[in-house]
Design a protein around this motif. Structure first.
Motif, short mmCIF file in Angstrom:
data_model
loop_
_atom_site.label_atom_id
_atom_site.label_comp_id
_atom_site.label_asym_id
_atom_site.label_seq_id
_atom_site.Cartn_x
_atom_site.Cartn_y
_atom_site.Cartn_z
N GLN A 83 51.43 -1.35 -47.82
CA GLN A 83 50.90 -0.09 -47.25
C GLN A 83 51.46 1.09 -48.03
OE1 GLN A 83 51.70 0.21 -43.04
NE2 GLN A 83 50.43 2.03 -42.76
N SER A 85 50.80 6.62 -45.87
CA SER A 85 49.92 6.01 -44.86
C SER A 85 50.71 5.54 -43.63
CB SER A 85 49.16 4.86 -45.50
OG SER A 85 48.78 3.90 -44.58
N MET A 86 52.04 5.45 -43.77
CA MET A 86 52.86 5.01 -42.63
C MET A 86 53.12 6.16 -41.66
SD MET A 86 55.62 2.64 -44.66
CE MET A 86 55.08 1.63 -46.05
N ALA A 95 50.98 6.72 -37.73
CA ALA A 95 51.44 5.91 -36.59
C ALA A 95 52.83 6.36 -36.14
CB ALA A 95 51.44 4.42 -36.95
N ASP A 140 42.99 2.75 -31.46
CA ASP A 140 42.93 3.02 -32.89
C ASP A 140 41.43 3.09 -33.19
OD1 ASP A 140 43.24 3.21 -35.60
OD2 ASP A 140 44.33 1.33 -35.85
N SER A 176 45.91 -1.46 -41.38
CA SER A 176 47.29 -1.08 -41.77
C SER A 176 47.99 -0.43 -40.59
CB SER A 176 47.28 -0.06 -42.91
OG SER A 176 46.37 -0.41 -43.89
N LYS A 177 47.27 0.51 -39.96
CA LYS A 177 47.93 1.26 -38.89
C LYS A 177 47.86 0.49 -37.56
CE LYS A 177 47.00 5.31 -41.60
NZ LYS A 177 45.98 4.73 -42.51
N GLN A 230 50.78 -1.72 -37.64
CA GLN A 230 52.00 -0.89 -37.50
C GLN A 230 52.18 -0.48 -36.04
OE1 GLN A 230 51.82 2.63 -39.95
NE2 GLN A 230 53.93 3.24 -39.51
N ILE A 231 51.08 -0.06 -35.41
CA ILE A 231 51.14 0.36 -33.99
C ILE A 231 51.56 -0.81 -33.11
CG2 ILE A 231 49.71 1.11 -32.03
CD1 ILE A 231 48.12 2.83 -34.06
N LEU A 267 44.84 7.11 -32.04
CA LEU A 267 44.91 7.44 -33.47
C LEU A 267 43.48 7.54 -33.99
CD1 LEU A 267 46.43 7.82 -36.16
CD2 LEU A 267 46.24 5.37 -36.51
N ASP A 308 42.23 7.88 -37.42
CA ASP A 308 42.45 7.88 -38.88
C ASP A 308 41.04 7.88 -39.47
OD1 ASP A 308 44.06 7.64 -41.22
OD2 ASP A 308 43.58 5.51 -41.33
#
Ligand SMILES: C[S@@+](CC[C@H](N)C(=O)[O-])C[C@H]1O[C@@H](n2cnc3c(N)ncnc32)[C@H](O)[C@@H]1O
Length: 312
Positions: free
Chosen positions: A96, A100-101, A104, A117, A124-125, A128-129, A185, A187
């Motif tokens: 990632q 981009s981190m 989240a 989301d 990716s997110k 992460q979430i 989120l 995005d």
């Protein structure tokens, strides 16, 4: 940033003009940064392994890492083939981008919450979430493009995400639902100007009509997100683009809808810029300066925009 890359396609006139207007005297640094090589980065997937164990495994396999200063579980490496590593194959790490981190992290989801989301693939997110939620609570991962659902599902499975429900809806349709979330989120789909250095296709695809088209879609998506947020709930809007039309203008629009407030964003270990309060012939709400711009040349990352909103 490491060694120079050979060549990147010329940034076309109109796009260059706009970048020059956004970056001012920093434009040359931006272009140089785009032509430079960039470090690979990844996040340790704490749903499957601890950070310590992952780093030890990587080290044993010759993958030397350096912590990304603004993250807890994110790392840089000079090893370009980290994507082919055993650790990535096992879902112990997720490749990632370092900026981009951020979205989240700003959303700050907790175990037990109900999170959406809205534009989730490739995940990716979402992954992460889910890791931040420790797989507890409900995470709705939505993606409108059916062809991209497969990748989202693959990444969720590979990374041990157990608390997500995948939906295949247009994000604009959430407004019609009775669902209400603690955190959302968004995005958003965008022109991707902040990742020109990695995806040269962005340059070929880019034109002003696309910027305007994205801006309209983003405004509709943010209106939908606001309507399905619980009172007191948090909405994070992010893009990997630099256009004020796709960023500050969308947040300005959200403030006009009402019922939400912009929150300050505190990030440590990364240089950020304030949201623009005017662009071209437009002036935005002063509060839009609370948004955060991450410029590629400041930290050697992809470009990002992040805004944090609270429903009042
Ligand atoms: C920037 S990407 C999301 C990246 C993802 N959040 C991640 O971190 O891996 C935007 C995604 O939004 C999807 N999208 C486009 N229009 C949409 C819409 N109207 N509703 C929901 N998703 C949409 C695109 O197909 C794309 O997968």
């Amino acid at each position: 940033m490491g060694a120079k890359l050979h060549s990147m396609p010329e940034i076309p006139g109109k796009m260059k003009e706009r970048f020059e207007a956004i970056f001012g005297r920093d434009y040359d640094k931006f272009e140089e940064c785009c032509r430079n090589d960039y470090k690979k980065s990844f996040r340790v997937n704490t749903l499957k392994i601890s950070v310590e164990d992952a780093l030890e495994l990587l080290k044993g396999n010759g993958i030397i890492t350096k912590r990304i200063p603004w993250t807890k579980n994110g790392f840089f490496t000079d090893v370009k083939s980290v994507g082919n590593s055993f650790e990535n194959f096992m879902g112990y790490i997720y490749i990632q981008g370092p900026a981009s981190m951020l979205p989240a992290m700003v959303l700050d989801p907790n175990p037990g919450e109900t999170v959406l989301d809205m534009c989730a693939s490739p995940g990716s997110k979402t992954t992460q979430i889910a890791a931040m939620m420790k797989n507890k609570g409900v995470l709705v991962a939505n993606e409108s493009d059916y062809k991209r659902i497969k990748l989202l599902r693959f990444n969720n499975d590979k990374n041990g995400v157990l608390n997500s429900v995948i939906t295949n809806l247009d994000g604009r349709d959430f407004a019609k639902s009775k669902l209400r979330f603690d955190k959302i989120l968004l995005d958003a789909p965008c022109t991707g100007e902040g990742i020109v250095m990695r995806e040269w296709e962005v340059i070929k695809r880019w034109n002003m009509k696309l910027v305007i088209k994205m801006c309209r879609l983003q405004k509709d998506l943010i209106a939908s997100a606001i309507s399905c947020l619980k009172p007191g709930g948090t909405l994070v809007y992010s893009t990997c683009t630099l256009s004020p039309e796709e960023n500050e203008e969308v947040i300005d629009h959200a403030l006009k809808i009402g019922g939400i407030e912009l929150e300050d964003i505190e990030l440590k270990g990364i240089k950020t810029r304030k949201g623009l309060t005017s662009w071209d012939r437009y002036t935005y709400n002063e509060r839009v300066s609370k948004c955060v711009r991450v410029w590629p040349q400041d930290n050697g990352t992809e470009g990002f925009f992040v805004a944090k909103l609270k429903k009042v």
